[in-house]
Write an enzyme that holds these catalytic residues in place. Structure first.
Site, PDB file in Angstrom:
ATOM      1  N   GLU A  36      -0.536   7.297   3.127  1.00 41.16           N
ATOM      2  CA  GLU A  36      -0.551   7.205   4.598  1.00 41.16           C
ATOM      3  C   GLU A  36      -0.949   5.811   5.095  1.00 41.16           C
ATOM      4  OE1 GLU A  36       0.165   8.519   7.678  1.00 41.16           O
ATOM      5  OE2 GLU A  36       1.425   9.782   6.450  1.00 41.16           O
ATOM      6  N   HIS A  38      -0.063   2.907   3.800  1.00 31.39           N
ATOM      7  CA  HIS A  38       1.180   2.122   3.842  1.00 31.39           C
ATOM      8  C   HIS A  38       2.075   2.614   4.979  1.00 31.39           C
ATOM      9  CE1 HIS A  38       0.239   2.013  -0.635  1.00 31.39           C
ATOM     10  NE2 HIS A  38       0.277   0.735  -0.318  1.00 31.39           N
ATOM     11  N   VAL A 177      -6.803   3.391   6.749  1.00 26.65           N
ATOM     12  CA  VAL A 177      -6.559   4.827   6.969  1.00 26.65           C
ATOM     13  C   VAL A 177      -7.429   5.598   5.968  1.00 26.65           C
ATOM     14  CG1 VAL A 177      -4.825   6.668   6.955  1.00 26.65           C
ATOM     15  CG2 VAL A 177      -4.230   4.392   7.809  1.00 26.65           C
ATOM     16  N   SER A 186      -6.161   4.745  -1.034  1.00 22.54           N
ATOM     17  CA  SER A 186      -5.820   3.691  -1.983  1.00 22.54           C
ATOM     18  C   SER A 186      -4.963   4.320  -3.068  1.00 22.54           C
ATOM     19  CB  SER A 186      -7.112   3.151  -2.624  1.00 22.54           C
ATOM     20  OG  SER A 186      -6.808   2.478  -3.831  1.00 22.54           O
ATOM     21  N   ARG A 188      -5.134   3.687  -6.016  1.00 26.77           N
ATOM     22  CA  ARG A 188      -6.004   3.887  -7.190  1.00 26.77           C
ATOM     23  C   ARG A 188      -6.850   5.155  -7.085  1.00 26.77           C
ATOM     24  NH1 ARG A 188      -6.061  -2.059  -7.328  1.00 26.77           N
ATOM     25  NH2 ARG A 188      -5.141  -2.652  -9.303  1.00 26.77           N
TER      26      ARG A 188
END
Ligand code: PAF
Length: 285
Positions: A36, A38, A177, A186, A188
């Site tokens: 989300e 991005h 976000v 993230s 990751r």
């Protein structure tokens, strides 16, 4: 289907054709495994520009030895579906060979701003980031490029590069976000176990606690940092890499948070390096 463009020259031709026809061009550089965060950049680009390009490239130059280059999540088809839902005109997804052909030898670096925090923990990381972002901006030639505030040091370095080297592009940095429980999104986060994810909430809790302390009138950096550190260290389970209150434009340490300070933190959870940050105060004071 959103077209996937693999070649630099082809991407530049397409971008020039759009801009030549009068369309404004927005660009969101990513390493894929879109979430989300991005997609919020994509939506902002969509709202602002007639055409939007996203790049998906896991950039080997920004990973150090022993980092997660090999296992970094990759899902081009899944990303393509997500991008179709928000609207995107082209995905630029070049190979490492295309981006860094034999003989490639030029890099962009900023030793001063990259000396601390992520740059100190990951030597060479920001040189890799700036080099790829410089190349992507030349290839895509956007009017506006969008970055996330979660990677605050990266965003500052990109803004500095664009100003110092007079890149003809506007850089827009948009808020982090978060998941409903506060964890900053993230790619990751996919490495975290359920239990590790619960421990990772210490990062956002630390920011919230420092914010509350600031809202109560505390302006001393030492006190704000101590409050954040308490939250990071109790309960145990996070290993703090750094915690600092810095000037958002220089990343120099502050003694007092007046009128603003950027609280930066990074910690490892089961070997996964997580970062987060929050701006305390407002420029008006
Ligand atoms: O933030 C990222 O995903 C990367 O560092 C970037 C800006 C796409 C460069 O590889």
């Amino acid at each position: 289907m959103i077209p996937i463009v693999r070649g630099c020259a082809e991407m530049t031709r397409l971008a020039r054709a759009w801009r030549g026809a009068g369309a404004s061009l927005g660009f969101v550089p990513t390493m894929g495994a879109l979430h989300e965060g991005h997609l919020s950049l994509m939506r902002a680009a969509r709202a602002r520009c007639a055409r939007v390009v996203v790049s998906i490239f896991v950039n080997p130059l920004q990973f150090g030895p022993g980092e997660d280059l090999e296992r970094y999540p990759r899902d081009l088809e899944g990303d393509r579906d997500k991008l179709a839902a928000v609207g995107c005109d082209a995905i630029f997804s070049a190979s490492a060979q295309e981006m860094y052909p034999p003989g490639f030898a030029t890099h962009v670096s900023n030793e001063r701003l990259a000396a601390r925090f992520e740059g100190a923990l990951r030597p060479g990381h920001f040189r890799g980031v700036l080099t790829v972002v410089a190349k992507l901006l030349h290839v895509v030639q956007p009017d506006v490029a969008f970055f996330g505030q979660k990677d605050a040091q990266q965003a500052l370095l990109v803004r500095r590069m664009v100003a110092d080297l007079a890149f003809p592009v506007e850089i827009v940095v948009l808020p982090t976000v978060r998941a409903p429980d506060g964890l900053a999104l993230s790619s990751r986060n996919a490495y975290l176990s359920a239990e590790g994810r619960a421990r990772a909430l210490g990062l956002s809790r630390a920011l919230t606690a420092a914010r509350a302390e600031h809202a109560r009138g505390e302006r001393r950096a030492a006190a704000l940092l101590a409050r954040a550190r308490r939250e990071l260290e109790e309960p145990p389970g996070l290993s703090v890499d750094y915690l600092a209150l810095v000037d958002p434009e220089t990343f120099e340490d502050l003694e007092r948070c007046e009128p603003v300070g950027l609280l930066l933190l990074a910690a490892r959870v089961d070997g996964t390096h997580l970062i987060d940050n929050a701006l305390l105060g407002s420029p008006a004071g």
